[in-house]
Design a protein around this motif. Structure first.
Motif, short mmCIF file in Angstrom:
data_model
loop_
_atom_site.label_atom_id
_atom_site.label_comp_id
_atom_site.label_asym_id
_atom_site.label_seq_id
_atom_site.Cartn_x
_atom_site.Cartn_y
_atom_site.Cartn_z
N ASN A 145 -6.67 -31.64 15.03
CA ASN A 145 -6.18 -31.05 16.26
C ASN A 145 -7.31 -30.60 17.17
OD1 ASN A 145 -3.63 -30.80 17.23
ND2 ASN A 145 -3.01 -29.33 15.69
N SER A 167 -3.23 -36.10 25.31
CA SER A 167 -2.05 -35.61 24.62
C SER A 167 -2.32 -35.37 23.14
CB SER A 167 -0.92 -36.62 24.76
OG SER A 167 -1.34 -37.85 24.21
N GLY A 168 -3.42 -35.92 22.62
CA GLY A 168 -3.73 -35.71 21.22
C GLY A 168 -2.91 -36.58 20.28
N THR A 169 -2.26 -37.61 20.81
CA THR A 169 -1.51 -38.49 19.91
C THR A 169 -2.33 -39.72 19.60
OG1 THR A 169 -0.48 -39.51 21.82
CG2 THR A 169 0.80 -37.86 20.67
N THR A 205 -1.97 -43.78 18.69
CA THR A 205 -0.98 -44.85 18.85
C THR A 205 -1.46 -46.08 18.10
OG1 THR A 205 -0.65 -43.98 21.05
CG2 THR A 205 0.32 -46.11 20.59
N TYR A 258 5.68 -47.14 10.73
CA TYR A 258 6.95 -46.43 10.90
C TYR A 258 7.05 -45.79 12.29
CZ TYR A 258 10.37 -42.66 10.10
OH TYR A 258 11.40 -41.79 10.20
N LEU A 259 6.18 -44.83 12.59
CA LEU A 259 6.36 -44.07 13.83
C LEU A 259 5.80 -44.76 15.07
CD1 LEU A 259 5.53 -40.50 12.53
CD2 LEU A 259 7.76 -41.38 13.19
N SER A 273 3.45 -44.00 16.94
CA SER A 273 2.46 -43.06 17.44
C SER A 273 2.78 -41.71 16.83
CB SER A 273 2.48 -42.98 18.96
OG SER A 273 3.62 -42.29 19.37
N ALA A 274 1.76 -40.89 16.65
CA ALA A 274 2.02 -39.62 15.99
C ALA A 274 0.97 -38.60 16.39
CB ALA A 274 2.00 -39.80 14.48
N GLU A 275 1.26 -37.36 16.11
CA GLU A 275 0.32 -36.27 16.28
C GLU A 275 0.23 -35.57 14.94
OE1 GLU A 275 2.22 -33.03 17.85
OE2 GLU A 275 4.13 -34.01 18.05
N GLN A 323 1.44 -32.97 13.94
CA GLN A 323 2.72 -32.42 13.53
C GLN A 323 3.43 -33.30 12.49
OE1 GLN A 323 4.13 -29.35 15.30
NE2 GLN A 323 4.61 -29.59 13.16
N ALA A 324 3.20 -34.61 12.58
CA ALA A 324 3.86 -35.53 11.66
C ALA A 324 3.38 -35.33 10.23
CB ALA A 324 3.63 -36.97 12.10
N ASP A 350 2.52 -32.23 8.84
CA ASP A 350 2.43 -30.80 8.55
C ASP A 350 2.87 -30.50 7.11
OD1 ASP A 350 5.14 -31.05 8.69
OD2 ASP A 350 5.46 -29.34 10.00
N ILE A 391 5.63 -32.20 5.01
CA ILE A 391 5.44 -33.50 4.37
C ILE A 391 4.96 -33.29 2.94
CG2 ILE A 391 3.91 -35.49 4.35
CD1 ILE A 391 5.83 -36.07 6.30
#
Lengths: 358, 439
Positions: A149, A160-162, A164, A255-256, A258-260, A262-263, A265, A268
């Motif tokens: 982060n 945005s910190g994601t 992709t 799967y996702l 794109s992610a941050e 949070q995915a 945390d 999981i």
């Protein structure tokens, strides 16, 4: 009747040491695996592939990884989410920095990076055990997410910190990125799970797996008979993190999309731990069963009221779902503390005696 | 033993039958709009009024007008808990009913859906949230974030601070803190704030608050030490009320604390009691239930017992926002019908409606929303519309508008936005379309 072993003699060491010593098992597993590769990509809808089967496979791989560490080597870990994040972020960095690198290689390298980080956080396991170790790995979870982060380099300075997943091909077929079909992504995930499931199965049957189990069951005795705790425990952390890292890369790439952070945390970590406990500690099959339980049952519970035509308000439905899911977990653990894998084992034993139980 | 066997059989059945329930129901003659809602979880305080506003407005259109030009709107809620993975599951499940548009109401979910939109032919309307860069319609034909983006909003906030201080040149040396939700949503405004800090010479401090935002003690210790002149808050759900309470607790001057438009509804200030008096937030529409549209909602929806909220909750800030959002969706569909006819439409046809949406003052009056929001015009190049921002203030009982409509600092925002669009589109492998050819 069908499940009879009479007449199956083991006449060579090879047949005695086979992964599936019973012919029926071999046939069933081969058929199931072939079916898994052929049927869903051809028949399943995008919803099934994208929202059900791909997450199932990704979580199964992560559960497999944690099961090696917690189930076989007896090292309790709550850092799974963190190690998965390492895999995901390193896969992202690798694939964007070296666009021509094969995506399979990217996944494996990402796994290796995660393995390295896992080794690092495994060091305290030599001095501390059980719950204390769980807290140490919890630190890994928080530290790693904080790092991703905080340091913008990991996300290529995206505001945005994601991260992709870029478009990447295997043998000319797009397997990652938004333009890849769900079928292609599913096959990719399945291939990884199939190979790594086989590797894990053999690992735990071999010298290393036995050493892990010895450490798990009585570490002092294990040391006395010549197992080196340092090497064995660290290898468990490394290999487990490798699996989790690949699973993390899959989570974002297959799967996702794109992610941050949070995915990845703490939820999981808990989720994967529940999968291992419900599926069965120290069982390869259990990892799959546990992942299936945790992924499929909530989806079933969400859809069940629709199925019977009940129009409940969504908030109420969600709360009921959480209650039923929690109750089911408790119920299953009371009925069978050794997890779903043990239930399957009992069923198998019964089938072999059927129809003449004694 | 028998119990265990039975259980394993039952479990196997449940697992096998699990997601089967997602089989599509029969299509009827209506336009389907999925609603990704979160009525539970840490973001429920923000999610509930939004979900109610959508359901009430669509019901109003169906009850009062018999649908859009005679075509009913079918909508179905799906609970996401503001969780990205659950949101994707919801979207995939409801996709089988061929939706024409989706309002994710979560920046995280919006990011997930943007790559899917062109393939699925579903319009994404992320009203005032989502990816700022998607306002460049030349690169992102399927995504709309009118009336304004986060970047425009942040620039309008800086402009407002400048006005209060007596001119933007007075900003030099002032300390402004940005307290943000540590997620793509919260971080979105940072680059713009940084750029404006360089331009106007104010000192910017960025303070992140991790999900879900309940824990902010260390943040507010830093605020105490720093004692900034202004605080800008980008929060959501439970984080908002904690921030307002903490600010009241340390005695910060509340009229110098400004939330963004997701940090300023009743649920955010009521828990802080009198301490919240004077707290401000950005917005792009008026609060309150005193508009004609609300009378219609009471008459056609609540009096028939179809209301989703409690009567007194109608007119809350976020309720109004979603009602406006739903109205914009309906008007875009209506625009699309001028070209494609009054029948159930496809996503592509609705996309044309969005791109040619021209909401005039006169139309707003017909809809009973005069004064509630500003006219709006969307074009192929500009999916942000031409929205203006407002500032509202909490007086302890209700929100009051305390500023004029403010134009964001577009000369800073737009070039940055276009550059970001190229960057983001490159990641997704998009090519730029030529808007001149599509007239």
């Amino acid at each position: 009747m069908i499940y009879r072993t009479a007449g199956q003699f083991k006449t060579t060491y090879a047949s005695d040491q086979a992964i599936f010593p019973i012919v029926q098992d071999r046939v069933a597993v081969t058929l199931a695996l072939t079916a898994a590769f052929v049927i869903p990509p051809a028949l399943a809808s995008e919803y099934w592939l994208q929202a059900v089967l791909i997450p199932l496979l990704v979580y199964a791989l992560a559960a497999l990884g944690l099961n090696l560490l917690t189930g076989y080597a007896g090292q309790l870990s709550l850092g799974t989410g963190g190690f998965m994040a390492v895999g995901a972020y390193s896969a992202f960095k690798l694939s964007t920095a070296f666009p021509h690198l094969d995506i399979v290689a990217v996944f494996l390298l990402a796994g290796l990076v995660a393995a390295g980080v896992g080794l690092l956080f495994g060091i305290p396991s030599l001095r501390i055990k059980g719950f204390y170790l769980a807290v140490a790995t919890l630190a890994a979870q928080f530290f790693l997410l904080w790092l991703f982060n905080k340091v913008a380099w990991f996300v290529n300075y995206a505001p945005s910190g994601t991260i992709t997943a870029p478009d990447r091909e295997v043998l000319g077929v797009l397997v990652t990125g938004p333009n890849a079909t769900a079928g292609a992504r599913y096959v990719m995930a399945l291939a990884f799970v199939a190979v790594f499931g086989l590797v894990a199965k053999n690992l735990v049957r071999g010298r290393l797996g036995r050493a892990w189990m010895a450490i798990r069951d009585r570490d002092i005795a294990a040391e006395i008979i010549g197992i080196r705790p340092l090497r064995t425990k660290l290898l468990a952390f490394g290999i487990s993190s490798f699996y989790c890292g690949v699973a993390g890369a899959e989570l974002v790439f297959l799967y996702l999309g794109s992610a941050e952070t949070q995915a990845f945390d703490i939820n999981i970590s808990f989720l994967v731990l529940f999968m291992v406990i419900i599926g069965g500690l120290g069982s390869i099959l259990g990892s799959f069963l546990g992942a299936a339980f945790i992924v499929l049952v909530p989806i079933f519970l969400t859809n069940a009221p629709h199925l019977v035509g009940l129009g409940l308000p969504v908030a109420l439905q969600k709360q009921i779902e959480l209650m039923v899911f929690g109750a089911l977990i408790i119920f299953f653990l009371i009925v069978e503390p050794h997890g779903l894998a043990r239930l399957w084992q009992i069923t198998k034993e019964k089938l072999r005696l059927w129809p003449f139980p004694h | 033993m028998r119990v265990k066997l039975l259980l394993s059989v039952l479990l196997a059945l449940a697992v096998a039958a699990g997601p089967l329930a997602a089989v599509a129901p029969a299509q009827d003659k209506s336009i389907f709009i999925p609603l990704l809602v979160y009525r539970t979880g840490p973001y429920a305080p923000s999610g509930i009024p939004i979900a109610n506003g959508a359901s009430d407005y669509f019901n109003l259109v169906n009850e009062r007008d018999g649908g859009v030009n005679g075509v009913k709107i079918a909508f179905e809620e799906c609970e996401t808990q503001y969780d990205t993975k659950q949101g994707v599951e919801c979207y995939e499940r409801l996709k089988s009913r061929s939706p024409v548009l989706v309002n994710p109401y979560s920046t995280g979910i919006t990011y997930q859906l943007i790559p899917k939109a062109p393939g699925d032919k579903v319009v994404i309307h992320s009203m005032g949230y989502g990816m700022t860069a998607s306002a460049d319609g030349r690169w992102f034909p399927w995504v709309f974030n009118f009336p304004m983006t986060y970047w425009s909003q942040a620039s309008a906030f800086v402009k407002y601070v400048g006005q209060q201080e007596g001119g933007v040149e007075k900003l030099k040396g002032k300390k402004i803190a940005h307290i943000y939700h540590n997620s793509p949503y919260g971080r979105e405004a940072n680059p713009t704030l940084e750029e404006l800090a360089r331009k106007y010479g104010f000192e910017l401090t960025l303070l992140a608050v991790d999900h879900p935002g309940q824990e902010q003690k260390s943040t507010w210790l830093q605020i105490r030490r720093l004692n900034p002149d202004w605080i800008f808050v980008s929060g959501w759900g439970v984080m908002n009320q904690v921030a307002v309470k903490e600010a009241a607790a340390i005695g910060y001057k509340m009229d110098h604390m400004v939330g963004n438009w997701w940090t300023g509804t009743e649920a955010d200030v009521v828990p802080a009691g009198d301490g919240a008096k004077g707290y401000k937030s950005m917005t792009f529409h008026a609060p309150g239930a005193n508009f004609k549209v609300h009378q219609d909602i009471f008459k056609h929806v609540y009096d028939k017992g179809k209301g989703a909220a409690k009567r007194e909750a109608v007119g809350e800030v976020l309720y109004n926002r979603m009602a406006i959002n739903a109205m914009l969706n309906v008007e875009a569909i209506r625009t699309a019908m001028t070209k494609s006819g009054n029948k159930p439409l496809t996503g592509e046809q609705v996309r044309w409606g969005f791109e040619n949406l021209n909401l005039t003052e006169k139309r707003l009056e017909e809809l009973g929303m005069k004064g509630m929001m500003r006219p709006l015009r969307v074009t192929c190049e500009n999916h942000e519309g031409n929205g203006l921002a407002l500032v509202q203030q909490w007086d302890g009982k209700k929100w009051n508008i305390v500023s004029d409509w403010m134009e964001p600092i577009r000369e800073v925002v737009r070039p940055k936005l276009e550059a970001a669009a190229v960057e983001e589109a490159k990641k997704l492998g998009y090519t730029m379309r030529d808007c001149a050819k599509e007239k």
